[in-house]
Design a protein around this motif. Structure first.
Motif, PDB file in Angstrom:
ATOM      1  N   TYR A  36       0.797  -1.194  -0.208  1.00  0.00           N
ATOM      2  CA  TYR A  36      -0.034   0.068   0.096  1.00  0.00           C
ATOM      3  C   TYR A  36       0.755   1.199   0.038  1.00  0.00           C
ATOM      4  N   GLY A  37       0.571   2.306  -0.844  1.00  0.00           N
ATOM      5  CA  GLY A  37       1.151   3.462  -0.890  1.00  0.00           C
ATOM      6  C   GLY A  37       0.143   4.660  -1.495  1.00  0.00           C
ATOM      7  N   PHE A  38      -0.338   5.511  -0.769  1.00  0.00           N
ATOM      8  CA  PHE A  38      -1.042   6.615  -1.060  1.00  0.00           C
ATOM      9  C   PHE A  38      -0.639   7.316  -2.279  1.00  0.00           C
ATOM     10  N   CYS A  39      -1.723   7.641  -3.269  1.00  0.00           N
ATOM     11  CA  CYS A  39      -1.119   8.515  -4.024  1.00  0.00           C
ATOM     12  C   CYS A  39      -2.197   9.354  -4.435  1.00  0.00           C
ATOM     13  N   MET A  40      -2.023  10.678  -4.768  1.00  0.00           N
ATOM     14  CA  MET A  40      -3.037  11.718  -5.001  1.00  0.00           C
ATOM     15  C   MET A  40      -3.757  11.530  -6.294  1.00  0.00           C
ATOM     16  N   GLN A  41      -3.202  11.139  -7.414  1.00  0.00           N
ATOM     17  CA  GLN A  41      -4.086  10.903  -8.522  1.00  0.00           C
ATOM     18  C   GLN A  41      -4.246   9.408  -8.762  1.00  0.00           C
ATOM     19  N   TRP A  42      -5.448   9.047  -9.555  1.00  0.00           N
ATOM     20  CA  TRP A  42      -5.440   7.851  -9.910  1.00  0.00           C
ATOM     21  C   TRP A  42      -4.156   7.152 -10.701  1.00  0.00           C
ATOM     22  N   LYS A  43      -4.123   6.151 -10.894  1.00  0.00           N
ATOM     23  CA  LYS A  43      -3.054   5.449 -11.820  1.00  0.00           C
ATOM     24  C   LYS A  43      -3.668   4.465 -12.644  1.00  0.00           C
ATOM     25  N   THR A  44      -3.357   4.413 -13.826  1.00  0.00           N
ATOM     26  CA  THR A  44      -3.908   3.366 -14.853  1.00  0.00           C
ATOM     27  C   THR A  44      -3.167   1.960 -14.304  1.00  0.00           C
ATOM     28  N   ALA A  46      -1.633  -0.118 -16.282  1.00  0.00           N
ATOM     29  CA  ALA A  46      -0.234  -0.162 -16.514  1.00  0.00           C
ATOM     30  C   ALA A  46       0.772   0.251 -15.466  1.00  0.00           C
ATOM     31  N   GLU A  47       0.353   1.579 -15.033  1.00  0.00           N
ATOM     32  CA  GLU A  47       1.191   2.107 -14.063  1.00  0.00           C
ATOM     33  C   GLU A  47       1.221   1.206 -12.614  1.00  0.00           C
ATOM     34  N   VAL A  48       0.152   0.569 -12.394  1.00  0.00           N
ATOM     35  CA  VAL A  48       0.105  -0.238 -11.005  1.00  0.00           C
ATOM     36  C   VAL A  48       0.863  -1.371 -11.220  1.00  0.00           C
ATOM     37  N   ALA A  49       1.144  -1.981 -12.494  1.00  0.00           N
ATOM     38  CA  ALA A  49       1.825  -3.053 -12.730  1.00  0.00           C
ATOM     39  C   ALA A  49       3.355  -2.546 -12.642  1.00  0.00           C
ATOM     40  N   ARG A  50       3.665  -1.472 -13.019  1.00  0.00           N
ATOM     41  CA  ARG A  50       4.962  -1.256 -13.112  1.00  0.00           C
ATOM     42  C   ARG A  50       5.704  -0.444 -12.008  1.00  0.00           C
ATOM     43  N   GLU A  51       4.686   0.033 -11.154  1.00  0.00           N
ATOM     44  CA  GLU A  51       5.188   0.951  -9.736  1.00  0.00           C
ATOM     45  C   GLU A  51       5.194   0.104  -8.564  1.00  0.00           C
ATOM     46  N   PRO A  52       5.892   0.280  -7.697  1.00  0.00           N
ATOM     47  CA  PRO A  52       6.187  -0.404  -6.528  1.00  0.00           C
ATOM     48  C   PRO A  52       5.015  -0.358  -5.455  1.00  0.00           C
ATOM     49  N   VAL A  53       4.188   0.717  -5.284  1.00  0.00           N
ATOM     50  CA  VAL A  53       3.180   0.827  -4.385  1.00  0.00           C
ATOM     51  C   VAL A  53       1.663   1.086  -5.255  1.00  0.00           C
ATOM     52  N   ALA A  54       0.710   0.898  -4.483  1.00  0.00           N
ATOM     53  CA  ALA A  54      -0.692   1.315  -4.942  1.00  0.00           C
ATOM     54  C   ALA A  54      -1.474   1.271  -3.918  1.00  0.00           C
ATOM     55  N   ASP A  55      -2.517   2.308  -3.810  1.00  0.00           N
ATOM     56  CA  ASP A  55      -3.598   2.516  -2.936  1.00  0.00           C
ATOM     57  C   ASP A  55      -4.878   1.860  -3.371  1.00  0.00           C
ATOM     58  N   CYS A  56      -5.912   2.166  -2.601  1.00  0.00           N
ATOM     59  CA  CYS A  56      -7.419   1.477  -2.972  1.00  0.00           C
ATOM     60  C   CYS A  56      -7.859   1.842  -3.972  1.00  0.00           C
ATOM     61  N   THR A 107      -6.990  -4.195  -1.414  1.00  0.00           N
ATOM     62  CA  THR A 107      -6.386  -3.468  -0.605  1.00  0.00           C
ATOM     63  C   THR A 107      -6.406  -4.070   0.833  1.00  0.00           C
ATOM     64  N   ILE A 108      -7.503  -4.708   1.205  1.00  0.00           N
ATOM     65  CA  ILE A 108      -7.727  -5.346   2.434  1.00  0.00           C
ATOM     66  C   ILE A 108      -7.834  -6.966   2.294  1.00  0.00           C
ATOM     67  N   ASN A 109      -8.508  -7.503   1.466  1.00  0.00           N
ATOM     68  CA  ASN A 109      -8.843  -8.897   1.540  1.00  0.00           C
ATOM     69  C   ASN A 109      -7.899  -9.542   0.568  1.00  0.00           C
ATOM     70  N   TRP A 110      -7.806 -11.003   0.755  1.00  0.00           N
ATOM     71  CA  TRP A 110      -7.095 -11.978  -0.134  1.00  0.00           C
ATOM     72  C   TRP A 110      -7.655 -12.628  -1.115  1.00  0.00           C
ATOM     73  N   THR A 111      -9.132 -12.587  -1.000  1.00  0.00           N
ATOM     74  CA  THR A 111      -9.979 -13.352  -1.687  1.00  0.00           C
ATOM     75  C   THR A 111     -11.163 -12.416  -2.074  1.00  0.00           C
ATOM     76  N   ALA A 112     -12.003 -12.730  -3.012  1.00  0.00           N
ATOM     77  CA  ALA A 112     -13.265 -12.153  -3.101  1.00  0.00           C
ATOM     78  C   ALA A 112     -14.212 -12.679  -1.917  1.00  0.00           C
ATOM     79  N   ARG A 113     -15.196 -11.797  -1.658  1.00  0.00           N
ATOM     80  CA  ARG A 113     -16.201 -12.015  -0.405  1.00  0.00           C
ATOM     81  C   ARG A 113     -17.571 -11.666  -0.963  1.00  0.00           C
ATOM     82  N   THR A 114     -18.452 -12.634  -0.589  1.00  0.00           N
ATOM     83  CA  THR A 114     -19.952 -12.202  -0.842  1.00  0.00           C
ATOM     84  C   THR A 114     -20.604 -11.293  -0.056  1.00  0.00           C
ATOM     85  N   LEU A 115     -21.459 -10.556  -0.600  1.00  0.00           N
ATOM     86  CA  LEU A 115     -22.098  -9.696   0.456  1.00  0.00           C
ATOM     87  C   LEU A 115     -22.540 -10.178   1.632  1.00  0.00           C
ATOM     88  N   ASP A 116     -22.909 -11.646   1.629  1.00  0.00           N
ATOM     89  CA  ASP A 116     -23.354 -12.331   2.848  1.00  0.00           C
ATOM     90  C   ASP A 116     -22.227 -12.377   3.953  1.00  0.00           C
TER      91      ASP A 116
END
Length: 146
Positions: A36-44, A46-56, A107-116
């Motif tokens: 996790y690493g906060f960024c002020m602007q949205w990353k694409t 492609a940017e997520v794939a090549r940069e070392p951190v991303a936020d939610c 950002t938080i979970n390791w797998t998909a979770r159902t609404l239930d």
């Protein structure tokens, strides 16, 4: 949002029309591994794939570019509150299939979770984006579901 709008409305050129839960969980896990690493602007994606951190904001975006065909129809990028005590907004993907609705939050979970599987006062949507469609949710309805 302007930086990622083309990604939200694009139609991938090739790929399978079905996404399995196993494949989705693999993607969630791969994205969860990005520190996790906060960024002020949205990353694409492609940017997520090549940069070392991303936020939610960035971690859910690769889902929109990986999914193809009919599987993508039930996909929404959601901005809202993850928990009642959250001080800031959070971003996740909501995937609706014929059998269930899933929260994809790498950002938080390791797998998909159902609404239930999540508390009624968690993952409260404010805005959702599905292709060219954007939806503003009523904030007066505190525990709304998509």
């Amino acid at each position: 949002m302007a930086r990622i709008q083309p990604i939200l409305v694009s139609t991938p050129a090739q790929g399978a029309n079905r996404a399995s839960c196993a494949l989705i969980n693999r993607w969630v896990g791969e994205l969860r591994n990005i520190p996790y690493g906060f960024c002020m602007q949205w990353k694409t994606p492609a940017e997520v794939a090549r940069e070392p951190v991303a936020d939610c904001k960035e971690k859910p975006l690769p889902f929109t570019s990986k999914w193809h065909g009919t599987a993508r129809e039930g996909l929404r990028l959601v901005i809202g509150r993850r928990a009642p005590t959250s001080r800031s907004t959070h971003t996740w993907v909501q995937w609706t299939t014929a059998s269930a609705t899933y929260i994809l939050d790498p950002t938080i979970n390791w797998t998909a979770r159902t609404l239930d599987e999540v508390a009624d006062n968690s993952y409260v949507p404010y805005y959702a984006y599905a292709g060219h469609q954007s939806i503003e949710h009523q904030r007066q309805v505190r525990y709304a579901r998509l």
